[in-house]
Design a protein around this motif. Sequence first.
Motif, short mmCIF file in Angstrom:
data_model
loop_
_atom_site.label_atom_id
_atom_site.label_comp_id
_atom_site.label_asym_id
_atom_site.label_seq_id
_atom_site.Cartn_x
_atom_site.Cartn_y
_atom_site.Cartn_z
N LEU A 26 0.94 -1.16 0.18
CA LEU A 26 0.02 0.17 0.04
C LEU A 26 0.92 1.26 -0.08
O LEU A 26 0.78 2.27 -0.76
CB LEU A 26 -0.72 0.06 1.19
N ASP A 27 1.91 1.21 0.79
CA ASP A 27 2.85 2.22 0.76
C ASP A 27 3.45 2.67 -0.62
O ASP A 27 3.90 3.76 -0.77
CB ASP A 27 3.88 2.18 1.75
N ALA A 28 3.91 1.38 -1.31
CA ALA A 28 4.66 1.42 -2.55
C ALA A 28 3.58 1.97 -3.63
O ALA A 28 3.93 2.44 -4.77
CB ALA A 28 5.03 0.43 -2.95
N LEU A 29 2.05 1.87 -3.48
CA LEU A 29 1.39 1.91 -4.66
C LEU A 29 0.98 3.46 -4.74
O LEU A 29 -0.19 3.70 -4.78
CB LEU A 29 0.07 1.21 -4.45
N GLU A 30 1.94 4.22 -4.96
CA GLU A 30 1.67 5.66 -5.22
C GLU A 30 1.14 5.84 -6.74
O GLU A 30 0.44 6.80 -7.09
CB GLU A 30 2.97 6.65 -5.13
N GLU A 31 1.34 4.97 -7.51
CA GLU A 31 1.01 4.92 -8.78
C GLU A 31 0.82 3.45 -9.29
O GLU A 31 1.32 2.58 -8.58
CB GLU A 31 1.88 5.36 -9.82
N PRO A 32 -0.24 3.18 -10.12
CA PRO A 32 -0.34 1.33 -10.68
C PRO A 32 1.08 0.74 -10.70
O PRO A 32 1.99 1.39 -11.53
CB PRO A 32 -1.03 1.64 -11.73
N MET A 33 1.03 -0.22 -10.41
CA MET A 33 2.27 -1.24 -10.49
C MET A 33 1.89 -2.64 -10.74
O MET A 33 0.73 -2.90 -10.41
CB MET A 33 3.16 -1.22 -9.14
N THR A 34 2.86 -3.32 -11.42
CA THR A 34 2.59 -4.78 -11.81
C THR A 34 3.11 -5.65 -10.42
O THR A 34 3.94 -5.16 -9.72
CB THR A 34 3.34 -5.23 -12.97
N ALA A 35 2.43 -6.53 -10.62
CA ALA A 35 3.08 -7.62 -9.38
C ALA A 35 4.79 -7.66 -9.29
O ALA A 35 5.24 -7.65 -8.26
CB ALA A 35 2.48 -9.05 -9.38
N ASN A 36 5.23 -7.83 -10.44
CA ASN A 36 6.73 -8.00 -10.44
C ASN A 36 7.43 -6.64 -10.04
O ASN A 36 8.21 -6.66 -9.25
CB ASN A 36 7.06 -8.10 -12.06
N GLU A 37 6.71 -5.55 -10.38
CA GLU A 37 7.40 -4.49 -9.93
C GLU A 37 7.08 -3.88 -8.29
O GLU A 37 7.89 -3.65 -7.47
CB GLU A 37 6.48 -3.15 -10.59
N LEU A 38 6.00 -4.74 -7.81
CA LEU A 38 5.82 -4.47 -6.52
C LEU A 38 6.66 -5.38 -5.67
O LEU A 38 7.36 -5.21 -4.56
CB LEU A 38 4.35 -4.78 -6.17
N SER A 39 6.79 -6.75 -6.18
CA SER A 39 7.97 -7.72 -5.57
C SER A 39 9.05 -7.13 -5.47
O SER A 39 9.93 -7.14 -4.22
CB SER A 39 7.82 -8.95 -6.52
N GLU A 40 9.68 -6.38 -6.51
CA GLU A 40 10.97 -5.90 -6.46
C GLU A 40 11.06 -4.66 -5.72
O GLU A 40 12.17 -4.67 -4.71
CB GLU A 40 11.39 -5.41 -8.17
N ALA A 41 10.03 -3.93 -5.54
CA ALA A 41 10.11 -2.48 -4.82
C ALA A 41 10.28 -2.93 -3.33
O ALA A 41 10.69 -2.29 -2.42
CB ALA A 41 8.89 -1.71 -5.29
N CYS A 42 9.30 -3.85 -2.89
CA CYS A 42 9.26 -4.13 -1.62
C CYS A 42 10.10 -5.45 -0.93
O CYS A 42 9.94 -5.96 0.01
CB CYS A 42 7.74 -4.53 -1.37
#
Length: 121
Positions: A26-42
Amino acid sequence: MSASDDDLDLARVLDALNDADCRAFLDALEEPMTANELSEACDVPLSTTYRKLELLTDATLVDEETEVRSDGRHRSRYRAAFDSLEVAFDDDHDLDFDVERPARGPSERLADIWAEVQKET
């Protein structure tokens, strides 16, 4: 939007908010992201990311949108489905919550329709 809406379930919302990975998403979702992008970011394994995204989607805290691509390889993007969330005790000492949702534009409504079409096929 109030907690009395049929699509909101306090237990699901609290379960999702109680999960550290879900809060990180939720913190990372400042803009839409794919599951891969979220996985890497978090720094969360992809298999875990999908389970957590399902938890957040079931709690109506995250929306899954389909990005339609001309090559036919559509992909899902996830976005936070609320602007603010307030959990409090009401006058009768019952838990209550209010969710403020962002305004949905034409592209988001079209993405919703496309997602429903995909579920039916």
